[in-house]
Design an enzyme around this catalytic site. Structure first.
Site, PDB file in Angstrom:
ATOM      1  CG  HIS A 166      -2.225  -0.905   1.125  1.00 41.23           C
ATOM      2  ND1 HIS A 166      -2.720  -0.996  -0.027  1.00 41.23           N
ATOM      3  CD2 HIS A 166      -2.839  -1.896   1.714  1.00 41.23           C
ATOM      4  CE1 HIS A 166      -3.690  -1.974   0.136  1.00 41.23           C
ATOM      5  NE2 HIS A 166      -3.586  -2.502   1.179  1.00 41.23           N
ATOM      6  CB  ALA A 167       0.048   4.857  -0.155  1.00 40.22           C
ATOM      7  CD  GLU A 168       3.673   6.482   3.189  1.00 43.21           C
ATOM      8  OE1 GLU A 168       4.557   5.688   3.882  1.00 43.21           O
ATOM      9  OE2 GLU A 168       3.788   7.388   2.302  1.00 43.21           O
ATOM     10  CB  THR A 169       3.591  -0.698   5.876  1.00 47.47           C
ATOM     11  OG1 THR A 169       3.067  -1.000   4.656  1.00 47.47           O
ATOM     12  CG2 THR A 169       3.339  -1.369   7.218  1.00 47.47           C
TER      13      THR A 169
END
Length: 269
Positions: A42-45
């Site tokens: 995903h875009a960020e973890t």
């Protein structure tokens, strides 16, 4: 490792911006964190662990895209605060120690969470050569957003233009550290938002970010000056879409939103 996928800046699943959230006892090596973020994709973890009591922060927090660590992320901070409060791991306001200093997330009785972030310093710049061609639209103005955000913010003619962008992501890579924030005034403010935006971050492995909290630390001062109000609501008009409430308080910007946990499980590797 227990892992959760949380949709942030939305009150319903499968909208907003998804983030992976892992609550740990301590941070493993950077390679391990990066590999997990790549697997989540995903875009960020976000990775967080509790800090000893009595310090300036309650939890340490780091954010990784699938390809790199970043200095600031709003939606993954909101997602982490949501997990802490919904699981009972932390009650009340939570202070996160991050690469951008101490960031505070405060829950409200209505289920929303307010983030206290540094306001991005805006510096007007000439529209760089090639940006219009890469975006497919001619910017009216352009601003550098400073080191924490690292984007080029461009104002476009209207909401329809922002929604219709089909940029050349590869061509955008040369114009800022992270990417491009494209924005315009809302065509119909009565629909619940004052401005629209879309965010393209090819330099950190994200062609289009669904809803970007950190970008709103730049959008808040930009639109507050133009609209004459300190409290606004932004709509990030990506395919998933999401709303971010903003309140400009000088050097700090408050970002308000909701989050929904959609997946929970164990990381076995």
């Amino acid at each position: 490792m227990r892992i959760r996928i949380v949709d942030a800046f939305t009150d319903r699943p499968f909208a907003g911006n998804p983030a992976g959230v892992l609550l740990l006892d301590a941070f493993p090596g950077d390679d391990r964190l990066q590999n997990v973020a790549l697997e989540v994709n995903h875009a960020e973890t976000a990775f967080a662990h509790p800090l000893p009591p009595g310090g300036e922060a309650d939890w340490a927090l780091r954010w990784f895209t699938p390809v790199t660590e970043v200095a600031m992320c709003g939606h993954a901070t909101l997602a982490t605060a949501h997990v802490l409060h919904s699981t009972g791991a932390h009650a009340g306001p939570v202070r996160f120690a991050t690469l951008s200093g101490v960031l505070v997330a405060t829950p409200a009785e209505d289920g929303s969470i307010t983030l206290d972030f540094p306001t991005a310093p805006l510096t007007r710049v000439d529209v760089p050569a090639g940006v219009a061609e890469a975006l497919g639209a001619e910017p009216l103005t352009a601003f550098d957003t400073g080191p924490n955000v690292g984007d080029l913010l461009v104002e476009l003619a209207d909401e329809k233009t922002v929604r219709g962008l089909r940029p050349d992501h590869r061509a955008l890579r040369t114009h800022s550290a992270r990417g491009i924030i494209a924005t315009a005034r809302a065509e119909q403010p009565g629909l619940g938002h004052d401005f629209v935006s879309r965010c393209f971050f090819p330099n950190v492995g994200i062609d289009e970010d669904p809803v970007t909290g950190s970008a709103h630390t730049a959008l808040a001062p930009f639109w507050s000056e133009r609209l004459g109000r300190t409290e606004l609501t932004g709509l990030q008009a990506s395919p998933r879409s999401g709303h971010v409430g903003t309140e400009l308080r000088g050097e700090r910007t408050l970002l308000k939103g909701r989050a929904v946990t959609v997946i929970e499980g164990d990381l076995l590797a």
